[in-house]
Design an enzyme around this catalytic site. Sequence first.
Site, mmCIF file in Angstrom:
data_model
loop_
_atom_site.group_PDB
_atom_site.id
_atom_site.type_symbol
_atom_site.label_atom_id
_atom_site.label_comp_id
_atom_site.label_asym_id
_atom_site.label_seq_id
_atom_site.Cartn_x
_atom_site.Cartn_y
_atom_site.Cartn_z
ATOM 1 N N LYS A 147 14.295 55.885 56.971
ATOM 2 C CA LYS A 147 14.876 55.333 55.752
ATOM 3 C C LYS A 147 14.725 53.819 55.697
ATOM 4 O O LYS A 147 14.767 53.133 56.734
ATOM 5 C CB LYS A 147 16.372 55.679 55.678
ATOM 6 C CG LYS A 147 16.635 57.183 55.608
ATOM 7 C CD LYS A 147 17.246 57.625 54.303
ATOM 8 C CE LYS A 147 17.379 59.138 54.261
ATOM 9 N NZ LYS A 147 18.306 59.598 53.220
ATOM 10 N N GLN A 199 22.662 65.066 65.963
ATOM 11 C CA GLN A 199 21.443 65.336 65.213
ATOM 12 C C GLN A 199 20.215 64.570 65.738
ATOM 13 O O GLN A 199 20.363 63.627 66.504
ATOM 14 C CB GLN A 199 21.654 64.989 63.736
ATOM 15 C CG GLN A 199 21.812 63.503 63.471
ATOM 16 C CD GLN A 199 23.255 63.034 63.541
ATOM 17 O OE1 GLN A 199 24.139 63.808 63.903
ATOM 18 N NE2 GLN A 199 23.488 61.787 63.223
ATOM 19 N N GLU A 230 35.104 61.320 64.732
ATOM 20 C CA GLU A 230 34.857 60.787 63.387
ATOM 21 C C GLU A 230 34.783 61.975 62.446
ATOM 22 O O GLU A 230 33.714 62.456 62.123
ATOM 23 C CB GLU A 230 33.542 59.982 63.356
ATOM 24 C CG GLU A 230 33.300 59.293 62.019
ATOM 25 C CD GLU A 230 32.013 59.735 61.309
ATOM 26 O OE1 GLU A 230 31.644 59.073 60.337
ATOM 27 O OE2 GLU A 230 31.391 60.753 61.704
ATOM 28 N N ASP A 250 30.217 61.571 66.341
ATOM 29 C CA ASP A 250 29.800 61.587 64.943
ATOM 30 C C ASP A 250 29.967 62.991 64.369
ATOM 31 O O ASP A 250 29.407 63.955 64.902
ATOM 32 C CB ASP A 250 28.320 61.165 64.889
ATOM 33 C CG ASP A 250 27.843 60.871 63.491
ATOM 34 O OD1 ASP A 250 28.104 59.747 63.015
ATOM 35 O OD2 ASP A 250 27.225 61.758 62.878
#
Lengths: 509, 509
Positions: free
Chosen positions: A265, A325, A425, A396
């Site tokens: 990104k 991930q 989180e 996460d």
Amino acid sequence: MSPGQDRRYEFPTPRTRPSRVVVTRPRPILDQGGHPPKRTVGDQVEISVDVIRDGHEVMRAEARVRGPGQRTWSTIEMAHLDAGSLGVRWGTSFTPDRPGEWIWNVRAWADRLGSWREELRRKSDAGQADLASELAEGAVLLAECAERARGADAGTIDEAAETLRSTSASAGDGVDGDLVALALDPDLAAVCDRHPDRSLAGTLPSAAKVDVDPELARFGAWYELFPRSWGGLNGVRRRLPALAELGFDVIYLPPISPIGLTKRKGPNNSLTAGPQDPGSPWAIGDASGGHDAVHPDLGTVADLEALVADARALGLEIALDLAVQCSADHPWLTDHPEWFSHRPDGTLKYAENPPKRYEDIYNVDFDCEDWAGLWAALRDVTTAWVQRGVRVFRVDNPHTKPLAFWQWLIAGVRAEHPEVIFLAEAFTYRALQQELGRIGFSQGYTYFTWKQSAAELREYVEELAGGEREMFRPNNFVNTPGMLTGQLRDGGPDTFEIRLILAGTLAAS
Amino acid sequence: MSPGQDRRYEFPTPRTRPSRVVVTRPRPILDQGGHPPKRTVGDQVEISVDVIRDGHEVMRAEARVRGPGQRTWSTIEMAHLDAGSLGVRWGTSFTPDRPGEWIWNVRAWADRLGSWREELRRKSDAGQADLASELAEGAVLLAECAERARGADAGTIDEAAETLRSTSASAGDGVDGDLVALALDPDLAAVCDRHPDRSLAGTLPSAAKVDVDPELARFGAWYELFPRSWGGLNGVRRRLPALAELGFDVIYLPPISPIGLTKRKGPNNSLTAGPQDPGSPWAIGDASGGHDAVHPDLGTVADLEALVADARALGLEIALDLAVQCSADHPWLTDHPEWFSHRPDGTLKYAENPPKRYEDIYNVDFDCEDWAGLWAALRDVTTAWVQRGVRVFRVDNPHTKPLAFWQWLIAGVRAEHPEVIFLAEAFTYRALQQELGRIGFSQGYTYFTWKQSAAELREYVEELAGGEREMFRPNNFVNTPGMLTGQLRDGGPDTFEIRLILAGTLAAS
């Protein structure tokens, strides 16, 4: 039904004699004993139980407490919590001096000598003339007690037993006031109380547990920084004294692992990255390594170890991000394609939370056949960082991975290193946030950031403070990367100051 | 601690895959699952659990219920109890049709087809153009569902799967509104819902239990009579129609066993009995027999069986008294002297509750070495009466015998005859009264008789009604022999009428 026609029926007696003493309803307890309530090192842990026995015996109870790694129990005398001797609630407290799983139980028994004294007192007070039988019974009980005792105590008790035995046998029908006084002598009672007969004691059906975290799990000031902006890990290391000076306890680093190149990104979530764009640190892994590697731009594993060591010397902990991930270039995608979700056409499914799409991220598939291999790989990533000295993890999005996985991972890590802290989180519904705490997370993110008016804040903080203390510790981290409220974006320095003070005073983390 | 120096550590993965679905916090529950909550036949038993899973899947849950003697589970669909799909509380109810131990569990799973429909709906509503991949995924899920289905359902689902598969493959990038409509068709969803994939379902860690008593345990009018005053058991038998006419449900007989002669009590507790004095029925046993015999003055075992049978035909139950103590002439005293408490000089200890003395009664010693023999003998006494048709026992002073003994006895009797009711005559402190209910007594005596002013009664009845329903059912028996309050002694007929109405309206027994 025609009476008398039933076949005769029996049922077996228990193989061992059940205690007459019921010890039940331990507090604190969570989820019917399914999960241990949370405490931190140095807390005074108040424990209590109901002790119930048939009849009217004088009871005694003691708590037995064992810390992590301890082989023997510490014994603590318990006391009636209710007024009056008919109260069944007994309590005491202990103060854990190290983190980990603390176990406690209660041993309660009928005090035969105490009950005998009580009965003798009642009969004597009622003016009963013939107490020879009672005194002879006491002589037997005292002699038994003397056998349990050692040294001077044994001698004292034995002497009293002998006096009662020989004198009461010759006393006939008259009350011997001196003998009753000897039998009820408080000093003698105190000596006897040191040598109780616990052979018929009752205990809880199973020991109760308390999950003790380090104090840092309850109380600490967190500082978040992207090492890239500070000259990598060694740059951060040079800033440590200044951060310690500011009073922080934890320095949290977003993922420091290599970042994928495929579908990287660009700024503001754009789908095309320029050659200098680093990509999102949460798109973890490239050809050089995955979750247990350090991004070459930021430094080396040795740099991280040095950073952790320097930080600890200054009273700081380094918190790493645990994000399950993978980027498209993570080694697992080629080594273990079976760990990832595929579309019917065989292509990989990237992560999404409609309408949001995370094209640079692939989620692992916890429902895959080789779930055990996946769990083991994630375990090895975590223990690798623990071996390198890391003691705090910000996890996460744990609420999109199996609760049973986290429960297993956290318990396994903390069995060896109970001082490790896991922060969830989890921006999800309340019951799931709480469940993450129940299964082992030391702390959880809150919705503090989104609560902006005074009324909203009051309601939310009261909710957090009410009754959840034992399962969910809030961490009011002022912001989470990737989510920015209008108040924070447009509010200016005043808003930041206000929210900092609120965050610091409305929760301990 | 110096980082990097820890030895590498691993911990094993679970042997079987834990479900991602947590099913927890079942209600009703008592004592953290230690004892089953009480209900009666015909009650609507409301049950509920928390169902929690990571992620945002559409969930489904069903209760599985099994009555005593049933080999298979009945399945009942459960529904969200909270508003909104994020609620985690699910509930349903069942109505036990027979007494005994009812077991229930919950099976909950992520509904993959339902979740897929939900995601498709969100993407479609958000105007997402390319849904080919989603429709292809649905085709796979539907085909799997068709394999689980049978007959017409299998055909319907298979046809939809084939349509989605073939058409979506050729649809290219355009949204096919018809295909989305087919995928979201409520009729198709209803068919699919009948064939869920429960392979990854979660359940409670252990099944929950409900202790179901006959309705008589909750609601009944008791009549107490001494058979001696009515012409023995056959005399009572002749009175049954009149007693049934009055609306009674239970006829309670004080002990009907032989009465000891040694130290037999005379009128008003006097220590010398005349030749015609029958003695106290609670001084059980003489040379002719013990607890399982019938006093020759009252009749025979056959008379008792006939009485029970006649009573039942009229809708009445005969309640017998279960009083563990023995007279000096009870066969057990010679056959099993080891079951009784002895003084240091070897003589037996009669029962006493200072300053009261029961010279005609000897208590068994539950702490004796042969406790198992004693338990077995008391079991045989109880099952003998059950074999003879007795279904209701009023247990004398259970609070001075081991709780573990009653728990074992009641469970053993009710495993074979779950319709048997045990009433505890326990005038003791509240926690012990409740504990007797928790471990199995269907009912307990209350302090109703002693509560005389309106304020006392109100306070006490509110206490009984509050929160104890699941463990303690009050029986406001108007009087207990041997205890007479001033109000009952001197109050006259008016007082009796008032107390009768109060007893009948303030509790169901």
